[in-house]
Design a protein around this motif. Structure first.
Motif, mmCIF file in Angstrom:
data_model
loop_
_atom_site.group_PDB
_atom_site.id
_atom_site.type_symbol
_atom_site.label_atom_id
_atom_site.label_comp_id
_atom_site.label_asym_id
_atom_site.label_seq_id
_atom_site.Cartn_x
_atom_site.Cartn_y
_atom_site.Cartn_z
ATOM 1 N N THR A 605 0.817 -1.221 0.000
ATOM 2 C CA THR A 605 0.000 0.000 0.000
ATOM 3 C C THR A 605 0.848 1.267 0.000
ATOM 4 O O THR A 605 0.323 2.361 -0.205
ATOM 5 N N GLU A 625 -0.254 -4.280 3.519
ATOM 6 C CA GLU A 625 -1.528 -4.548 4.182
ATOM 7 C C GLU A 625 -1.776 -6.039 4.149
ATOM 8 O O GLU A 625 -1.861 -6.651 3.090
ATOM 9 N N GLU A 630 -2.071 -2.957 8.674
ATOM 10 C CA GLU A 630 -0.895 -2.459 7.980
ATOM 11 C C GLU A 630 0.361 -2.950 8.693
ATOM 12 O O GLU A 630 0.476 -2.867 9.916
#
Length: 672
Positions: A605, A625, A630
């Motif tokens: 991400t 992710e 995350e």
């Protein structure tokens, strides 16, 4: 009584049914998807049959596959558990057509309660109180808007064909009605294949109280008292208890009689639950679940009965052994549902591997129903409930104390859970006082879901001690496999020729560096923590459990390691740290002049650096992710990014080389 039972379900309910069936001497038959080949319910059953691929629609919801297994296995009876096909009248008829007994109510009773609108019409006829609203057949927007005005605002739009909060919208004012109606209809159609809705008056501070009923094929129906299920998030239950706090005998008898009337109105047989919404002195019929409920253990705890056993006996044609006057309450019971979910992200389900799992089995007055084991994967294919933890006591305060203590003895590593949230919820003053309403979690969200707790020194010390003990174990293996196992170079006592040494362990906690300086003592370590130096020693088990003595205080926790990531489990809370500079020889996602790899499957991400960038230790390189969270990939030391191998948006597998990293030539001197 039949002699064999197929459980058309999975997870904790399949395990729970198997245990009772085996105690009764029945041959148990499990079914499984490809994702559940090694699952606990498969292990517990006498035999198990494959249904199909992991998606439920291709396995546990595949009626043709289930019917084929029922016939091939010779199962004399089929228990559907709850969820999946438990309230599917067509499946119940198909089971009977295959020559087996369906352990559940008659198909007509299931159909009668399958539509909320039709069920409410039946209940009105039976004299069961209903929430003011509209339950008619006309579903055009104009009619519904007109009926909404008649009901009055605020009101609820609810899917007629389903539950679990799907297809439900609260509407505060007429201007919002059309949009809310369209959303509820879309969701109802997608979830249940039926876009019909009903309208109900929205109660401001309601409680969700349900009554357990049981009926046999000989015309006998009883209720087994009530459960309070008001503590919910996203219209789904997380805490249940029996009996309901503040329930007086007269009201209990009134609600019990209404529930029995509801069951008798549809010719019910077996275990079922009539759900009411209550506010003040009034209560109203909401729906009937024509199956066993997830929260049935609290009823078992306060009545001393095994509801699954009596489901099986009733299905075999036996008469209920009790009349209403034979049943009584004993103490109080509370159940919580331990989920793999992230309370900080609106309780989104979490996935991942259960690297560490400790459940509070064996505690006095505590029962654990679970269908998972350490090492299992929590996948997006099924409900993310890991376990139900139930405590029983002489009274409500005693049950809550036992439950709170049980949660302190629980630990889950490898996947985000609601464990700490459950503890904070049980500690909330309104919950302690009893009588909380369905809106409590929403109102108290800021208090119950902290933005991020500070890392306690105990957790930091456990992380450092675990790293030291892991390295000690690795060196012991290296020494045993070497040609000179007694070489001083295989020691982990900090010895160096003519040098007094120390070791700095560097961690990142939410991008803030924490350094623990380690000095060596006979049979122990001296750890320099932010508040001062403490002696530390401990024993690290293979599953990450760490029994430690730190500064004269005994601590038991767990440290779960995956690549650079460390999760410290201390009591019911989990703390995440990132190891910035792995010990020499320790397993790492980055070696000297090596690569950094993805610790789990996920999606890139963010890419924070370009090839050629010079970075400091702990600098963010990429964000991955994974498991609904995350995961930050950081620089293990000062150095240079030689190559970036993936871009934002790329999907990567576990172990994929993400970057090539070159550690700076000058390295800090230290000892292992």
């Amino acid at each position: 009584m039949f002699t064999s039972l197929l459980i058309a379900n999975r997870g904790e309910i399949a395990c729970r049914i198997i245990r009772t069936a085996r105690r009764m001497g029945l041959r148990t038959i499990a079914v499984y998807s490809d994702a559940d080949r090694e699952a606990l319910h498969v292990e517990l059953a006498d035999e198990a049959w494959r249904l199909g691929p992991a998606p439920a629609v291709e396995s546990y919801l595949n009626q043709n596959a289930l019917l084929a297994v029922i016939k091939a296995s010779g199962a004399e009876a089929v228990h559907p558990g709850y969820g999946f096909l438990a309230e599917n009248a067509d499946f119940a008829e198909a089971v009977a057509g295959a020559g087996s007994v369906f352990v559940g109510p008659p198909p007509d009773a299931v159909r009668a309660m399958g539509s909320k609108a039709a069920a409410k019409a039946l209940m009105h006829k039976a004299g069961v109180p209903l929430v003011p609203g509209y339950h008619g057949d006309a579903q055009d927007t104009e009619t519904l808007a007109r009926e909404a005005e008649a009901v009055g605002y605020p009101l609820l739009i609810k899917a007629s064909a389903g539950g679990g909060g799907k297809g439900m919208r609260a509407v505060e004012r007429p201007a919002d009605f059309a949009e809310a109606l369209a959303g509820a209809q879309r969701e109802a159609s997608a979830s249940f294949g039926d876009a019909r809705v009903l309208l109900e008056k929205y109660l401001q501070r309601p409680r969700h109280i349900e009554v357990q009923v049981f009926a046999d094929t000989h015309g006998n129906t009883v209720h087994m008292f009530e459960r309070d299920c008001s503590l919910q998030r996203r219209h789904q239950k997380v805490v249940e208890e029996a009996p309901a706090p503040g329930m007086d005998p007269a009201r209990r008898a009134e609600m019990g009689a209404a529930a029995v009337a509801a069951a008798e109105a549809i010719g019910y047989v077996g275990a079922g639950t009539v759900e009411f919404i209550a506010e003040g002195n009034a209560f109203y019929f909401m729906e009937m679940n024509t199956r066993l409920q997830v929260e049935h253990p609290v009823t078992e705890a306060v009545t001393g009965l095994d509801l699954v056993e009596w489901q099986l006996r009733v299905a075999a044609g036996e008469v209920l052994p009790w009349r209403q006057d034979d049943l009584s309450l004993d103490g109080h019971a509370v159940e919580v549902r331990l989920y793999a979910e992230d309370p900080g992200r609106d309780f989104l389900p979490a996935t991942g591997r259960l690297d560490h799992l400790r459940l509070p089995d064996g505690l006095p007055g505590v029962r654990v129903d679970s269908g998972v084991q350490a090492g299992d994967a929590v996948t997006p294919n099924y409900d993310p409930m890991l376990a139900k933890i139930i405590a029983h006591g002489a009274n409500r305060p005693a049950a809550l104390r036992r439950l709170r203590h049980a949660l302190e003895q629980t630990g889950v590593g490898g996947v985000t859970t609601n464990l700490a949230f459950l503890c904070d919820l049980l500690d909330h003053p309104e919950v302690r006082a009893g009588g909380a309403d369905t809106g409590l979690i929403g109102r108290a969200r800021a208090d119950l879901i902290a933005a991020g707790e500070a890392l306690p020194e105990g957790a930091l010390a456990l992380a450092a001690l675990a790293e030291l003990e892991r390295r000690r174990a690795e060196v012991a293996v290296e020494a045993a496999e070497s040609g000179d196992p007694h070489s001083p170079w295989h020691t982990t006592t900090g010895w160096r020729l003519n040098v007094e040494t120390h070791l700095d362990l560097r961690f990142a906690v939410r991008e803030v560096e924490q350094v623990v300086r380690v000095r060596y003592r006979p049979e122990a370590y001296l750890l320099d923590l932010p508040s001062g130096s403490v002696d530390a020693r401990g024993h690290l088990a293979d599953d990450g459990t760490l029994d430690a003595e730190i500064g004269g205080r005994r601590l038991r926790g767990a440290v779960v390691r995956r690549g650079h990531d460390l999760t410290v489990l201390l009591g019911p809370r989990a703390y995440r740290l990132i190891r910035l500079q792995p010990l020499a020889g320790a397993e790492s996602d980055a070696g000297v002049d090596g690569t950094l790899t993805a610790p789990m499957p996920g999606k890139i991400t963010k890419v924070a650096v370009e090839a050629g960038a010079e970075v400091d230790a702990g600098a963010t390189l990429m964000v991955l992710e994974a498991m609904k969270m995350e995961h930050t990939i950081v620089a293990p030391a000062q150095g240079r990014v030689a190559e970036v191998r993936y871009r934002m948006g790329d999907q990567v597998e576990e172990g994929t080389e993400l970057l090539v990293f070159e550690v700076a030539a000058e390295k800090e001197a230290g000892a292992a």
